[in-house]
Scaffold this active site. Structure first.
Site, mmCIF file in Angstrom:
data_model
loop_
_atom_site.group_PDB
_atom_site.id
_atom_site.type_symbol
_atom_site.label_atom_id
_atom_site.label_comp_id
_atom_site.label_asym_id
_atom_site.label_seq_id
_atom_site.Cartn_x
_atom_site.Cartn_y
_atom_site.Cartn_z
ATOM 1 N N ASP A 204 -5.055 0.813 -2.578
ATOM 2 C CA ASP A 204 -6.062 1.599 -3.302
ATOM 3 C C ASP A 204 -6.603 0.847 -4.519
ATOM 4 O O ASP A 204 -5.934 -0.023 -5.073
ATOM 5 C CB ASP A 204 -5.421 2.932 -3.746
ATOM 6 N N HIS B 269 -13.807 -4.024 -1.482
ATOM 7 C CA HIS B 269 -13.099 -4.004 -0.194
ATOM 8 C C HIS B 269 -12.919 -5.433 0.333
ATOM 9 O O HIS B 269 -11.882 -5.779 0.881
ATOM 10 C CB HIS B 269 -13.865 -3.157 0.823
ATOM 11 N N LEU C 34 7.246 -10.115 11.958
ATOM 12 C CA LEU C 34 6.803 -8.908 11.254
ATOM 13 C C LEU C 34 5.886 -8.057 12.131
ATOM 14 O O LEU C 34 4.989 -8.593 12.785
ATOM 15 C CB LEU C 34 6.026 -9.347 10.000
#
Ligand code: IPE
Ligand code: IPE
Ligand code: MG
Length: 256
Positions: free
Chosen positions: A33, A50, A144
């Site tokens: 965020d 972004h 991962l």
């Protein structure tokens, strides 16, 4: 085994923090965020925030891999984010496509498995195509698991689970007395994944915003005022360090 890192959560803090490599959270969730506010501070359009946020993703995924985190869930687009102006929604979808196109080879070379949670059927078809390619290419990796939360909402996930469990009940595939936490979990997007251990939320907000509602029952939360584009691996180290210094009791008694 311990690894030592500079503690940079506070800019004036030059102390060293030690991360216990034997107690790395298995599953980290990040609510990415603050992109919009980061851009606003710089008089840039929100979409530039972004874009900058994608750079952070690259570094953090790499560091999580290095540290041996097994699951990293990144909240990238919520079921509520469709409320944003269509121009911003489009920019976010384009960034997803760009990210996958640009990063897929390196992610694959780093043994990362790409996965998503959320209803991706509602994403533009070009996003679905890139995601499909990414799933296919990385499905046999063993490192991962990069879990991208896309068109994800915890409530939506729970409702969807209830509907599909109800169907299985009607068809006699399961019986009501056998439904417990474990069975219910298998109906969630995160089936077969451990619950999230640590949730990180930069940007100063202290709320869950519909992220991993079921899975966060005993998650540790870590907040910071830093905005996602400014989030660096040092912040990740500090979050893990703080996590390792908490006493997770799971409703039991203190054992330290
Ligand atoms: C997070 O940054 C990115 C997404 C929700 C996709 P925001 O866009 O929410 O940034 P702020 O909260 O407005 O600063
Ligand atoms: C949460 O951030 C969703 C993502 C980071 C993808 P938001 O910016 O949408 O959440 P609120 O509106 O501050 O709660
Ligand atoms: Mg926000």
């Amino acid at each position: 085994m311990w690894k030592f890192f500079r503690n940079k959560e506070n800019i004036n803090d030059t102390s060293i923090i030690s991360v216990n490599m034997n107690n790395i959270p298995k599953h980290i969730g990040i609510i990415m965020d603050g992109n919009g506010r980061w851009a606003k501070e710089k008089n840039l359009p929100r979409t530039m925030g972004h874009k900058a946020g994608v750079e952070t993703i690259r570094d953090i995924v790499k560091e999580c891999s290095t540290l041996g985190v097994k699951y990293l869930t990144l909240y990238a687009f919520s079921t509520e984010n469709w409320k944003r102006p269509s121009q911003e929604v489009n920019a976010l979808m384009n960034l997803l496509v760009e990210y996958l196109k640009k990063e897929l080879d390196e992610l694959h070379n780093n043994n990362v498995i790409i996965n998503t949670i959320g209803n991706i059927k509602k994403l533009p078809s070009v996003c679905q195509k890139e995601l499909k390619d990414a799933f296919e290419k990385t499905k046999n990796n063993s490192g991962l698991v990069l879990n991208l939360a896309l068109n994800y909402g915890g409530r939506d996930e729970i409702l969807r689970a209830i509907k599909s469990m109800y169907k299985d009940l009607q068809e006699g595939k399961i019986i009501i007395d056998n439904i417990d936490d474990e069975v219910f979990s298998t109906y969630l997007y995160t089936a077969n994944m451990p619950d999230v251990d640590l949730i990180i939320r930069p940007s100063g907000e202290q709320r869950i915003s519909n992220f991993l509602l079921w899975q966060s029952a005993y998650a540790e939360f870590w907040y910071s005022d830093i905005k996602w584009p400014d989030f660096k691996k040092e912040h990740l180290h500090k979050a893990i360090y703080d996590y390792q210094n908490r006493d997770r009791r799971f409703g039991g008694v203190k054992h330290k």
